[in-house]
Design a protein around this motif. Sequence first.
Motif, PDB file in Angstrom:
ATOM      1  N   ALA A   1       0.840  -1.199   0.000  1.00 19.87           N
ATOM      2  CA  ALA A   1       0.000   0.000   0.000  1.00 19.87           C
ATOM      3  C   ALA A   1       0.871   1.243   0.000  1.00 19.87           C
ATOM      4  O   ALA A   1       1.995   1.242   0.535  1.00 19.87           O
ATOM      5  N   PHE A   2       0.374   2.306  -0.606  1.00 15.94           N
ATOM      6  CA  PHE A   2       1.101   3.564  -0.637  1.00 15.94           C
ATOM      7  C   PHE A   2       0.946   4.305   0.688  1.00 15.94           C
ATOM      8  O   PHE A   2      -0.128   4.289   1.309  1.00 15.94           O
ATOM      9  N   ARG A   3       2.028   4.944   1.084  1.00 16.51           N
ATOM     10  CA  ARG A   3       1.971   5.919   2.177  1.00 16.51           C
ATOM     11  C   ARG A   3       2.712   7.156   1.721  1.00 16.51           C
ATOM     12  O   ARG A   3       3.668   7.074   0.944  1.00 16.51           O
ATOM     13  N   GLN A   4       2.271   8.294   2.179  1.00 18.25           N
ATOM     14  CA  GLN A   4       2.950   9.537   1.818  1.00 18.25           C
ATOM     15  C   GLN A   4       4.231   9.677   2.629  1.00 18.25           C
ATOM     16  O   GLN A   4       4.287   9.284   3.801  1.00 18.25           O
ATOM     17  N   SER A   5       5.244  10.234   1.985  1.00 17.43           N
ATOM     18  CA  SER A   5       6.542  10.390   2.630  1.00 17.43           C
ATOM     19  C   SER A   5       7.067  11.793   2.370  1.00 17.43           C
ATOM     20  O   SER A   5       6.863  12.346   1.281  1.00 17.43           O
ATOM     21  N   PRO A   6       7.765  12.385   3.341  1.00 14.55           N
ATOM     22  CA  PRO A   6       8.344  13.719   3.122  1.00 14.55           C
ATOM     23  C   PRO A   6       9.563  13.699   2.214  1.00 14.55           C
ATOM     24  O   PRO A   6       9.990  14.751   1.742  1.00 14.55           O
ATOM     25  N   ALA A   7      10.126  12.520   1.972  1.00 15.42           N
ATOM     26  CA  ALA A   7      11.338  12.448   1.159  1.00 15.42           C
ATOM     27  C   ALA A   7      11.317  11.178   0.314  1.00 15.42           C
ATOM     28  O   ALA A   7      10.615  10.212   0.605  1.00 15.42           O
TER      29      ALA A   7
END
Length: 326
Positions: free
Chosen positions: A206-212
């Motif tokens: 599953a996708f998760r948002q990441s700052p980098a």
Amino acid sequence: MAAYIVAVAAPVPALRPAVAGAPSCPNAPPAPTAAEFPGCTPVALPREELDDCELRFEYWDAVSETAWVCEPVSPYHESPARCLTGLVTLIARMRGSPIRCFGCMDLLQRDRHGEPWIIMQADESVYLHPGRARLPGPKAMMLGEDDLPDVVLEVDHTTDVRRRKLPQYEWWGFPEVWVEVPDAPSASRPKGRQSGLTIHLLEDGAFRQSPASRAFPGWTAEEIHAALNEAAFSAATSAALERVGRALGQREGTGPDDDPLLRSQRAEARTEARAELARELLVARGIAVGVDFPGVPGFADLPVHAIAAAAAACTSQADFRERLRR
């Protein structure tokens, strides 16, 4: 986001509007709806016409045999993808090994009979290690046959890939997807979409948002967005690219000297620095220096202490050269 590409050979026949009741593909997901492709127009595209089609579209599926086509491309939409190509090229030089970008290519999944099932087109596809990857062939990147890109960029200038394309990337198992909403405004941009770049990393399916970024270690979403939208190459972007390139190089045991262009430039810089040091030492001792100074083969690779010792002991420019040759 995507749009028509003008044919340079035979003209493309006029396409009729999409119609219901097109042949379906076994086990295919539900046909997309207009709500999933805001700003796009559904156009009927039978499977047998795919090879001759010169449309640039967001999505095509065998269930409805429909291509979702967006408004004509604009500089504001195309610029981020083209800019990304230049940025990763600079990172590759700093790393010391090539990175390949494949642009807006077809991402194609076949059905169990080997026929096209789903086709998507990303705005940019990046392979970090083209030398050891199974790269796409001349027609498309084939799911299950070619390696997935390390990073895919989607530019949401007038569209919203989160509604259909992003879940599709997740289902296919793409490791990292960037969604860029440019700073340049658009009258047809979906309401509520703010400019910026969002990084989606695949974890446990599953996708998760990441700052980098994970593919480009330490390259933050804010830095990437700024680099894709700035009018002139900034010092901040230069520093970020160097940092990321060196981090990749440390991981793989490579560096700038492994890149032919940077190796040549760095050798030239070393020659100039050593020549300036020797020139100052000789002039301080009252020894004349000609315009062809230093004139010693391999001067850039000589130890600084050897150059300084020769400059301190020589009696002329010719003697300086002879001491270094010895």
